[in-house]
Design a protein around this motif. Structure first.
Motif, short mmCIF file in Angstrom:
data_model
loop_
_atom_site.label_atom_id
_atom_site.label_comp_id
_atom_site.label_asym_id
_atom_site.label_seq_id
_atom_site.Cartn_x
_atom_site.Cartn_y
_atom_site.Cartn_z
N SER A 179 -13.01 -7.52 -23.78
CA SER A 179 -11.86 -6.65 -23.99
C SER A 179 -11.54 -6.66 -25.48
N PHE A 180 -10.34 -6.24 -25.80
CA PHE A 180 -9.91 -6.13 -27.18
C PHE A 180 -8.53 -6.77 -27.33
N SER A 181 -8.18 -7.06 -28.56
CA SER A 181 -6.89 -7.67 -28.83
C SER A 181 -5.78 -6.66 -28.59
N PRO A 182 -4.77 -6.99 -27.79
CA PRO A 182 -3.66 -6.04 -27.58
C PRO A 182 -2.92 -5.78 -28.89
N ARG A 183 -2.31 -4.61 -28.96
CA ARG A 183 -1.60 -4.24 -30.19
C ARG A 183 -0.43 -5.16 -30.50
N PHE A 184 0.22 -5.66 -29.46
CA PHE A 184 1.37 -6.54 -29.71
C PHE A 184 0.93 -7.92 -30.17
N ARG A 185 -0.38 -8.22 -30.13
CA ARG A 185 -0.89 -9.50 -30.61
C ARG A 185 -1.68 -9.37 -31.90
N ARG A 186 -1.97 -8.15 -32.32
CA ARG A 186 -2.80 -7.96 -33.51
C ARG A 186 -2.01 -8.32 -34.76
N PRO A 187 -2.58 -9.11 -35.65
CA PRO A 187 -1.86 -9.45 -36.89
C PRO A 187 -1.83 -8.26 -37.84
N TYR A 188 -0.86 -8.30 -38.72
CA TYR A 188 -0.72 -7.27 -39.75
C TYR A 188 -1.50 -7.71 -40.98
N ARG A 189 -2.50 -6.93 -41.38
CA ARG A 189 -3.41 -7.31 -42.47
C ARG A 189 -3.04 -6.59 -43.76
N ASP B 64 7.69 -4.46 -44.91
CA ASP B 64 8.47 -4.84 -46.08
C ASP B 64 7.67 -5.67 -47.07
N ILE B 65 6.53 -6.19 -46.63
CA ILE B 65 5.71 -7.00 -47.55
C ILE B 65 5.14 -6.15 -48.69
N HIS B 66 5.03 -4.83 -48.47
CA HIS B 66 4.52 -3.96 -49.52
C HIS B 66 5.52 -3.78 -50.67
N ASN B 67 6.77 -4.14 -50.44
CA ASN B 67 7.79 -4.03 -51.49
C ASN B 67 7.77 -5.21 -52.46
N ILE B 68 6.98 -6.22 -52.16
CA ILE B 68 6.89 -7.39 -53.04
C ILE B 68 6.07 -7.02 -54.28
N LYS B 69 6.65 -7.19 -55.45
CA LYS B 69 5.96 -6.87 -56.70
C LYS B 69 5.61 -8.11 -57.52
N SER B 70 6.19 -9.24 -57.20
CA SER B 70 5.91 -10.48 -57.93
C SER B 70 5.75 -11.61 -56.94
N LEU B 71 4.73 -12.46 -57.20
CA LEU B 71 4.44 -13.58 -56.31
C LEU B 71 3.90 -14.72 -57.16
N LEU B 72 4.55 -15.87 -57.09
CA LEU B 72 4.16 -17.04 -57.88
C LEU B 72 4.08 -16.70 -59.37
N ASN B 73 5.13 -16.02 -59.84
CA ASN B 73 5.25 -15.63 -61.26
C ASN B 73 4.08 -14.75 -61.71
N THR B 74 3.56 -13.97 -60.80
CA THR B 74 2.44 -13.07 -61.10
C THR B 74 2.76 -11.69 -60.54
N LYS B 75 2.53 -10.67 -61.35
CA LYS B 75 2.70 -9.30 -60.88
C LYS B 75 1.54 -8.95 -59.96
N VAL B 76 1.86 -8.65 -58.73
CA VAL B 76 0.84 -8.41 -57.72
C VAL B 76 1.00 -7.00 -57.14
N GLU C 295 -3.33 -12.28 -43.29
CA GLU C 295 -2.94 -11.85 -41.96
C GLU C 295 -1.61 -12.50 -41.61
N ILE C 296 -0.63 -11.68 -41.26
CA ILE C 296 0.68 -12.19 -40.89
C ILE C 296 0.96 -11.80 -39.44
N TYR C 297 1.77 -12.63 -38.79
CA TYR C 297 2.08 -12.38 -37.39
C TYR C 297 2.89 -11.09 -37.24
N PRO C 298 2.69 -10.36 -36.14
CA PRO C 298 3.39 -9.07 -35.97
C PRO C 298 4.89 -9.26 -35.92
N ASN C 299 5.58 -8.37 -36.61
CA ASN C 299 7.03 -8.42 -36.70
C ASN C 299 7.52 -7.02 -37.04
#
Length: 377
Positions: free
Chosen positions: A147-157, A212-224, A203-207
């Motif tokens: 089978s395949f991974s259900p959508r409610f269990r698929r991580p957000y990549r 909102d992770i795409h709005n992050i512009k800086s991570l560990l003092n680095t522009k990402v 890969e982050i757990y579905p939520n």
């Protein structure tokens, strides 16, 4: 005489009637009385109080306008829609009637639908609960299925760019969790020479707040830059367990097949001599099962391309041509006249080349006959 004078005086004292343009209001008017002018406050009656009383005194059996307004404010507030479940592909079903009755007793009526193909029985569960019950039953009976991974269990990549390759995965994970994103897996991307790149696949757990992770512009003092990973074009996954195409090993319960020798064991347990020829688990050819020249892989790619290709556009013939301008019409006429004049000039040239030798020959014959005619008596 005295009487007439008195009557004249009484008539002179009567006020003359004045014509006014004011409207005569009825007694039922809502204007305040003269006695109310002394009060400083004026209370106006509510003309819409009757409507409110009608809503309160209306019968329960008849729907009122008040209930309609309330129902349109929050429609479907308490509905919980079950997310769709992936299909289950099952092999080696010997008795469908017994299998169908068993699944019905486990999941209940109308909890799934079936469809048969050349190699599988495809079971489509109606929801999450029926999918879990069917998969649990198949695992307990050791059935051959995938089978395949259900959508409610698929991580957000996502992909994080511009981070130094030596950045610790634990630091990235802890920083993202502080920002409200629970990390499932992180790995650093490599180039063709196995060198590290400033690129991390996360890969982050579905939520509900995954985007909102795409709005992050800086991570560990680095522009990402955080973006979605690029999709592979026209490629079907291959299972590392059974070596078949179309699914992965995460939800595969088929018999394990070796990618090297094709035997029924996992690739990590293979003891084949590296010098001995390989054997494909799909076509029994002298190559490994992941060889891109395998006939089975070629057929799957042809099916994908035929399904992805768009139908060719058929040109539509236009019987009614667009009207031409005066300039275009004169150009066409000039080109046609030039073509005719070229044909005529070519014809005259050819005719001249034919007539000129004839005239020369005729003149030479006449010149030869003139002396002969002069010598004769």
């Amino acid at each position: 005489m005295s009487t007439n004078k008195n009557t004249h005086k009484i008539g002179a004292n009567l006020p003359s009637p004045r014509i006014t343009s004011k409207r005569h209001l009825s007694n039922s008017s809502l204007s305040p009385n003269q006695n109310d002018k002394k009060s400083k406050f004026f209370v106006s009656p509510n003309k819409f109080a009757v409507l409110a009383n009608n809503c309160e005194n209306s019968d329960v059996s008849t729907p009122s306008t008040c209930s309609k307004v309330e129902s349109t404010i929050s429609p479907h507030a308490d509905l919980d829609i079950d997310p769709p479940a992936p299909p289950v592909y099952i092999k080696n079903i010997a008795n469908f009637s017994a299998f169908n009755s068993t699944l019905t007793s486990i999941t209940g009526p109308n909890a799934y639908t079936c469809k048969s193909s050349a190699s599988h029985l495809i079971v489509q569960p109606s929801g999450r609960n029926s999918f879990n019950k069917i998969v649990t039953h198949l695992n307990e009976t050791d059935a051959s299925f995938h089978s395949f991974s259900p959508r409610f269990r698929r991580p957000y990549r996502v992909v994080i760019r511009n981070l130094h390759p030596s950045t610790l995965v634990t630091d990235i994970s802890s920083t993202l969790e502080e920002l409200g994103h629970q990390v499932k897996h992180i790995h650093n991307a490599k180039d063709k020479k196995k060198g590290p790149l400033p690129l991390f696949f996360v890969e982050i757990y579905p939520n509900e707040k995954n985007k909102d992770i795409h709005n992050i512009k800086s991570l560990l003092n680095t522009k990402v830059v955080i973006e979605k990973p690029h999709k592979k074009s026209y490629s079907r996954p291959q299972c590392h367990n059974c070596q078949e195409f179309g699914h992965t090993h995460n939800y595969c319960n088929h018999v394990s097949r070796c990618v090297k020798c094709g035997a029924e064991h996992h690739t990590s347990d293979c003891t084949k001599d590296p010098k001995s020829p390989a054997k494909c688990a799909l076509c029994s050819g002298d190559h490994t099962a992941n060889f891109r020249g395998c006939p089975v892989y070629t057929k799957t790619q042809i099916k994908i391309r035929s399904s992805k290709s768009l139908p060719a556009k058929v040109p539509v013939s236009n019987h009614h041509s667009a009207p031409k301008s005066y300039d275009e019409a004169t150009k066409i006429q000039n080109s046609s006249t030039d073509h005719i004049s070229a044909i005529l000039s070519n014809f005259i040239t050819n005719l001249n080349s034919l007539v000129t030798p004839l005239i020369t020959l005729l003149s030479s014959v006449l010149n030869a006959l003139i002396p002969i005619s002069s010598l004769s008596p």
